[in-house]
Structure formats: C-alpha cells, structure tokens
Design a protein around this motif. Structure first.
Motif, PDB file in Angstrom:
ATOM      1  N   TYR A 288       0.465  -1.591   0.125  1.00  0.00           N
ATOM      2  CA  TYR A 288      -0.040   0.157  -0.043  1.00  0.00           C
ATOM      3  C   TYR A 288       0.921   1.276   0.077  1.00  0.00           C
ATOM      4  CZ  TYR A 288      -2.734  -3.806   2.009  1.00  0.00           C
ATOM      5  OH  TYR A 288      -2.975  -4.808   2.187  1.00  0.00           O
ATOM      6  N   PRO A 289       1.168   1.398  -1.045  1.00  0.00           N
ATOM      7  CA  PRO A 289       2.471   2.930  -1.235  1.00  0.00           C
ATOM      8  C   PRO A 289       1.915   4.062  -0.560  1.00  0.00           C
ATOM      9  CG  PRO A 289       1.689   2.529  -3.347  1.00  0.00           C
ATOM     10  CD  PRO A 289       1.057   1.415  -2.229  1.00  0.00           C
ATOM     11  N   GLU A 290       0.584   4.265  -0.588  1.00  0.00           N
ATOM     12  CA  GLU A 290      -0.262   6.091  -0.346  1.00  0.00           C
ATOM     13  C   GLU A 290       0.209   6.123   1.332  1.00  0.00           C
ATOM     14  OE1 GLU A 290      -3.648   7.975   0.616  1.00  0.00           O
ATOM     15  OE2 GLU A 290      -4.185   6.253  -0.613  1.00  0.00           O
ATOM     16  N   HIS A 291       0.422   4.858   2.134  1.00  0.00           N
ATOM     17  CA  HIS A 291       0.398   4.251   3.514  1.00  0.00           C
ATOM     18  C   HIS A 291       1.763   3.815   3.610  1.00  0.00           C
ATOM     19  CE1 HIS A 291      -3.808   6.225   4.232  1.00  0.00           C
ATOM     20  NE2 HIS A 291      -4.052   5.285   3.788  1.00  0.00           N
ATOM     21  N   GLN A 292       2.825   3.733   2.418  1.00  0.00           N
ATOM     22  CA  GLN A 292       3.856   2.951   3.100  1.00  0.00           C
ATOM     23  C   GLN A 292       3.445   1.653   4.332  1.00  0.00           C
ATOM     24  OE1 GLN A 292       6.689   6.017   4.219  1.00  0.00           O
ATOM     25  NE2 GLN A 292       7.096   6.260   1.997  1.00  0.00           N
ATOM     26  N   GLN A 293       2.645   1.087   3.681  1.00  0.00           N
ATOM     27  CA  GLN A 293       2.157  -0.493   4.378  1.00  0.00           C
ATOM     28  C   GLN A 293       1.862  -1.247   3.833  1.00  0.00           C
ATOM     29  OE1 GLN A 293       1.664  -0.484   8.079  1.00  0.00           O
ATOM     30  NE2 GLN A 293       1.820   1.471   8.375  1.00  0.00           N
ATOM     31  N   SER A 294       1.535  -2.560   4.616  1.00  0.00           N
ATOM     32  CA  SER A 294       1.461  -3.663   3.712  1.00  0.00           C
ATOM     33  C   SER A 294       1.615  -5.035   4.209  1.00  0.00           C
ATOM     34  CB  SER A 294       3.274  -4.222   3.061  1.00  0.00           C
ATOM     35  OG  SER A 294       3.644  -4.759   4.858  1.00  0.00           O
ATOM     36  N   ASP A 295       0.334  -5.571   3.711  1.00  0.00           N
ATOM     37  CA  ASP A 295       0.074  -7.135   4.579  1.00  0.00           C
ATOM     38  C   ASP A 295       1.064  -8.398   3.903  1.00  0.00           C
ATOM     39  OD1 ASP A 295      -1.655  -6.363   6.365  1.00  0.00           O
ATOM     40  OD2 ASP A 295      -2.789  -5.726   4.143  1.00  0.00           O
ATOM     41  N   ASP A 322      -5.446   3.656   8.149  1.00  0.00           N
ATOM     42  CA  ASP A 322      -6.929   3.656   6.869  1.00  0.00           C
ATOM     43  C   ASP A 322      -7.841   4.722   7.898  1.00  0.00           C
ATOM     44  OD1 ASP A 322      -8.853   4.180   4.681  1.00  0.00           O
ATOM     45  OD2 ASP A 322      -9.871   2.223   4.851  1.00  0.00           O
ATOM     46  N   THR A 323      -6.538   6.180   8.324  1.00  0.00           N
ATOM     47  CA  THR A 323      -7.885   6.381   9.292  1.00  0.00           C
ATOM     48  C   THR A 323      -9.014   7.307   8.335  1.00  0.00           C
ATOM     49  OG1 THR A 323      -6.289   8.590   8.338  1.00  0.00           O
ATOM     50  CG2 THR A 323      -5.626   7.470  10.198  1.00  0.00           C
ATOM     51  N   PRO A 369       5.265 -13.863  -4.702  1.00  0.00           N
ATOM     52  CA  PRO A 369       4.780 -12.727  -5.687  1.00  0.00           C
ATOM     53  C   PRO A 369       4.009 -11.779  -4.462  1.00  0.00           C
ATOM     54  CG  PRO A 369       4.074 -15.327  -6.170  1.00  0.00           C
ATOM     55  CD  PRO A 369       4.476 -15.083  -4.595  1.00  0.00           C
ATOM     56  N   SER A 370       4.384 -10.385  -5.724  1.00  0.00           N
ATOM     57  CA  SER A 370       3.806  -9.275  -5.243  1.00  0.00           C
ATOM     58  C   SER A 370       2.830  -8.337  -5.516  1.00  0.00           C
ATOM     59  CB  SER A 370       5.366  -8.115  -4.600  1.00  0.00           C
ATOM     60  OG  SER A 370       5.234  -7.991  -5.231  1.00  0.00           O
ATOM     61  N   PHE A 371       1.895  -7.673  -5.016  1.00  0.00           N
ATOM     62  CA  PHE A 371       0.654  -7.209  -5.966  1.00  0.00           C
ATOM     63  C   PHE A 371       0.849  -5.585  -4.837  1.00  0.00           C
ATOM     64  CE2 PHE A 371       0.002 -11.401  -7.012  1.00  0.00           C
ATOM     65  CZ  PHE A 371      -0.046 -11.510  -7.988  1.00  0.00           C
ATOM     66  N   ILE A 372       0.505  -3.980  -5.988  1.00  0.00           N
ATOM     67  CA  ILE A 372      -0.391  -2.912  -5.538  1.00  0.00           C
ATOM     68  C   ILE A 372      -1.003  -2.578  -4.972  1.00  0.00           C
ATOM     69  CG2 ILE A 372       0.679  -0.565  -6.162  1.00  0.00           C
ATOM     70  CD1 ILE A 372       2.848  -1.566  -7.623  1.00  0.00           C
ATOM     71  N   VAL A 373      -1.612  -1.671  -4.032  1.00  0.00           N
ATOM     72  CA  VAL A 373      -3.136  -1.846  -3.964  1.00  0.00           C
ATOM     73  C   VAL A 373      -3.133  -0.730  -4.217  1.00  0.00           C
ATOM     74  CG1 VAL A 373      -5.131  -2.043  -2.516  1.00  0.00           C
ATOM     75  CG2 VAL A 373      -3.734  -4.214  -2.883  1.00  0.00           C
ATOM     76  N   LEU A 374      -4.698   0.050  -4.785  1.00  0.00           N
ATOM     77  CA  LEU A 374      -4.255   1.492  -4.359  1.00  0.00           C
ATOM     78  C   LEU A 374      -5.894   1.553  -4.359  1.00  0.00           C
ATOM     79  CD1 LEU A 374      -2.696   2.969  -7.729  1.00  0.00           C
ATOM     80  CD2 LEU A 374      -1.434   2.507  -4.683  1.00  0.00           C
ATOM     81  N   VAL A 375      -6.743   2.907  -4.240  1.00  0.00           N
ATOM     82  CA  VAL A 375      -7.823   3.082  -4.069  1.00  0.00           C
ATOM     83  C   VAL A 375      -8.185   4.253  -5.231  1.00  0.00           C
ATOM     84  CG1 VAL A 375      -9.423   4.613  -2.907  1.00  0.00           C
ATOM     85  CG2 VAL A 375      -7.404   3.266  -1.516  1.00  0.00           C
ATOM     86  N   LYS A 376      -9.431   3.539  -5.942  1.00  0.00           N
ATOM     87  CA  LYS A 376      -9.599   3.594  -7.398  1.00  0.00           C
ATOM     88  C   LYS A 376     -10.392   4.958  -7.259  1.00  0.00           C
ATOM     89  CE  LYS A 376     -13.421   2.073  -8.235  1.00  0.00           C
ATOM     90  NZ  LYS A 376     -14.780   0.841  -8.836  1.00  0.00           N
ATOM     91  N   ASP A 377      -9.820   6.096  -8.042  1.00  0.00           N
ATOM     92  CA  ASP A 377      -9.985   7.543  -8.599  1.00  0.00           C
ATOM     93  C   ASP A 377      -9.517   8.552  -7.398  1.00  0.00           C
ATOM     94  OD1 ASP A 377     -11.194   6.599 -10.791  1.00  0.00           O
ATOM     95  OD2 ASP A 377     -13.105   6.498  -9.408  1.00  0.00           O
ATOM     96  N   SER A 378      -8.900   7.896  -6.205  1.00  0.00           N
ATOM     97  CA  SER A 378      -8.298   8.530  -4.790  1.00  0.00           C
ATOM     98  C   SER A 378      -6.791   9.578  -5.928  1.00  0.00           C
ATOM     99  CB  SER A 378      -7.869   7.856  -3.785  1.00  0.00           C
ATOM    100  OG  SER A 378      -6.594   7.379  -4.381  1.00  0.00           O
ATOM    101  N   PRO A 379      -6.898  11.163  -4.980  1.00  0.00           N
ATOM    102  CA  PRO A 379      -5.782  11.745  -5.085  1.00  0.00           C
ATOM    103  C   PRO A 379      -4.740  10.949  -6.195  1.00  0.00           C
ATOM    104  CG  PRO A 379      -7.616  13.162  -4.139  1.00  0.00           C
ATOM    105  CD  PRO A 379      -8.176  11.479  -4.164  1.00  0.00           C
ATOM    106  N   TYR A 380      -5.095  10.279  -4.705  1.00  0.00           N
ATOM    107  CA  TYR A 380      -2.540   9.512  -4.876  1.00  0.00           C
ATOM    108  C   TYR A 380      -2.556   8.578  -6.001  1.00  0.00           C
ATOM    109  CZ  TYR A 380       1.436   6.681  -3.248  1.00  0.00           C
ATOM    110  OH  TYR A 380       2.419   5.934  -3.186  1.00  0.00           O
TER     111      TYR A 380
END
Length: 393
Positions: A288-295, A322-323, A369-380
C-alpha cells in the motif's frame, strides 16, 4: 693483623646485636608475608616480580638470564620457572617462561621435548587447542615415545573434534604403552565420537538429498504451470521475444534452485504443494504505497481469487492506518509491476492467483509474488499512475 681486625669488627657487630633490636626481624603479624617473599618458601608465584618486594626472586631471575651461563642452563631454569607458574595456575606467565626457554635454542633434545610438552599443556589450559596440538606434535617429533606428548596430542584432537587424528595419536601411543589408561580412555572417546559424527553426516546427506529431490519436483511443477521467476540476469529493455522469455524463465528457475526455492529466510515461509488438493500455496505480499504499509499472506492458494482475500482483509474491521476508511473492497484496484519494461498491469480482483502468475510478463521475485493496492480514483491513485504505463489484463 688482618684476621685480628676482622675478628674485632665481628665482635663489635655481635655486641651491638645483643644490645639493639634487629629492625628487620619477622614479627608475629608479618612472618607469613615475609616468608612468601623468600623463593624457597613461596607457596605461589607472584604476578609481577618487584625487585624491592621480592629481592631473592629478582636475584634468581638475574641468575637465569646471566649471559655467562650456557643455553641449556638458562633453558632449564626457565623451564623450572614455567613449572612453578603452571603449578600456581598462572598459565599466561608459564607460557612466557616456556617460550623464553625454547628461545635459548639449547641442544638437549630431552629438555626441549619436555618444554614443548609443558607448553602444550599450558596452551591447553588457556584454551589454545591448535597451539597445544602444534607443541605436542613438536615434542613427539623430537621424542616419538614421549608419553605426555602423545596423550596431549590425542586430547587436543578430541577437543578440536578431529576424531580420526585423535585415533591415530592414540594408536601410536598404544603401540608403545598398550596399557596406558589415558590413551585407552581417549581412544574409546574418539572412536565413539567418530562413529556418531559419521552417522550424523550420513543422516544430513540423506536429508539433503531428500530435500533436493522435493525441490526439483516442486520446480518442475511450477515450470509445468508456466510460472516464471524474476531472472538473475535481466535481458535488455524492449526484448519481447518468446525465446527471451524462455531463457529468462530458465535462468530464474536455476537461480531459485540455488536460493532454496523461497523467501523463507525473510518471511519464514515458502511456496509448497498441498498433497490433498494438488494446488500450490504461495506467500503473497500486498503493498500500500500511499501509507507505506503492507500485508503478508503466508499461504495464498493459486486457485483463489484476490477478492476472496481482500474482502476478509478489508471487511468489517479496517486497518488502523486507514484513517479515512477508504480501503473498502469495492474501492480497491490491484496492480503488478513489470520491472523490465516499466509497466503496471491492472489485475481483475476476481482473477485467480494462478492466472496472474501465468501471465507472460509476470515474474515471481524472491519466491514471493507481490501486488500493489490503490484506492480507485483517489488523488493519490491518480498521481501515482500519472507517470506510468498501465495495461489491463
């Protein structure tokens, strides 16, 4: 006349001794301390020899190092000095004395043998097993039938876990001293440990062979599925040919084999084949690059869809980072990165892991395997994707 004069001096001294108390006599309080300063009555050797405190011992030291004495005499006295230190368990000082004795380079082989043997014992008690073995070897070379050297050599080899050499030392000694208890004891110990070490080596080899066979089987299963690993040597950008893909895959498989087929050292887990359902289970990383987090999912079945896991991870309870509570399953977009061509591929959340891993541009990196997760249509998300090439699967 001279004799009369000397007698008069002595008589005067005796008369004075009778009338005046001797200033340096032992008292009831200090006699034990004073006796300790006399070399003949010392119960232990001092750490340092202060000429003022130990004048007698200093005088003996001067005699030992007297340049007019023969090398053999000096070596003998230094050996005795070392023995005194050794008996007092001052092994470092004993080592210095024995070494100094050997530096005298006397030609007495018997004496040199004893000094080497004694220094070997000193090294042994200091924990210097290699040096102890070297000195025992030197003593045996000078006098092959020196029992203490043979015993010490065998003992050092056992401490160094060189049981084969320990047996050789014992066997050499037992030819000369067939009933020596120490040699018999050390031989039994060395033989027992040698057999145990050989047994452990056989078990380790069999285990390694089994693991290698399992690894090769797993590699073949992965290759049959068309899954590729990130190549150890990357081809030049813009090379899209099938031959290059095959070559990259082959290199990746070879590299993976060397690396132990896993990210296990980092994550504590690795891909494995479930014997019950015949499916591969992979360690998978979500970023989760927006928050520099991972699962991290330790066992993601290749037949499961991404939505199955994301629905659980972002269901009723959202992560504390995810505030704004944006990471809802319906809002998420998933991507994987083609590092060679600098392209992002968007993944349908209902796609299975296997199908993505089989994509011609997907390469498993470091066994995970690794994947990037983003929030659709968010500014970031818009900013993150603005300078990247994005392809849809």
């Amino acid at each position: 006349m001279a004799n009369d004069s000397e007698d008069e001096v002595m008589d005067a001294f005796v008369d004075k001794f009778k009338t005046e108390k001797y200033k340096h006599a032992f008292s009831e309080d200090n006699w034990e301390e004073e006796m300790e300063r006399i070399p003949l009555f010392m119960t232990k050797a001092p750490d340092e020899i202060d000429p003022k405190k130990y004048p007698g011992l200093a005088a003996l030291q001067a005699m030992i190092h007297d340049e007019d004495r023969t090398p053999e005499e000096k070596a003998e006295d230094l050996k005795n000095e070392g023995n005194s230190y050794f008996k007092s368990k001052k092994y470092t000082l004993a080592l210095v004395s024995y070494t100094a004795a050997l530096k005298m380079k006397c030609e007495n082989l018997e004496l040199n043998t004893i000094i080497y043997s004694n220094r070997a014992a000193t090294h042994f008690y200091l924990g210097n097993m290699r040096s102890a073995l070297n000195d025992a070897t030197a003593a045996k070379k000078l006098k092959p039938d020196h029992l203490k050297a043979l015993i010490r050599g065998a003992q050092c080899c056992i401490e160094l876990r060189n049981f084969a050499d320990a047996l050789k030392w014992c066997d050499e000694g037992l030819k000369l001293y067939p009933t020596d208890k120490k040699l018999l004891e050390f031989r039994a110990t060395a033989d027992k440990n040698k057999r145990a070490a050989e047994r452990d080596a056989r078990k380790a080899k069999a285990k390694e062979k089994k693991l290698l066979g399992e690894k090769e089987t797993l590699l073949n299963i992965i290759k049959e599925r068309g899954i590729k690993f990130f190549p150890s040597t990357q081809p030049q950008h813009g090379s899209d040919s099938d031959d290059d893909d095959d070559e990259s895959s082959s290199r990746g498989l070879s590299q993976l084999s060397l690396d132990g087929l896993s990210s296990q050292e980092v994550t504590g887990t690795q891909v494995y084949l479930n014997q019950e359902d015949g499916a591969l289970y992979w360690p998978v990383l979500f970023l989760y690059p927006e928050h520099q987090q991972s699962d991290f999912i330790s066992a993601f079945c290749e037949n499961h869809c991404f939505s199955d896991h994301l629905s659980l991870m972002f269901g009723e309870e959202l992560p504390p980072w995810d505030t704004n509570q944006k990471y809802r399953p319906s809002n998420l977009q998933l991507f994987f990165e083609d590092e060679q061509q600098e392209v992002l591929y968007q993944v349908n959340l209902r796609t299975s892991l296997l199908k993505v891993l089989q994509h011609q541009r997907y390469f498993v990196k470091a066994g995970t395997p690794s994947f990037i997760v983003l929030v659709k249509d968010s500014p970031y998300c818009k900013q993150y994707l603005s300078d990247k090439k994005v392809h849809r699967l």
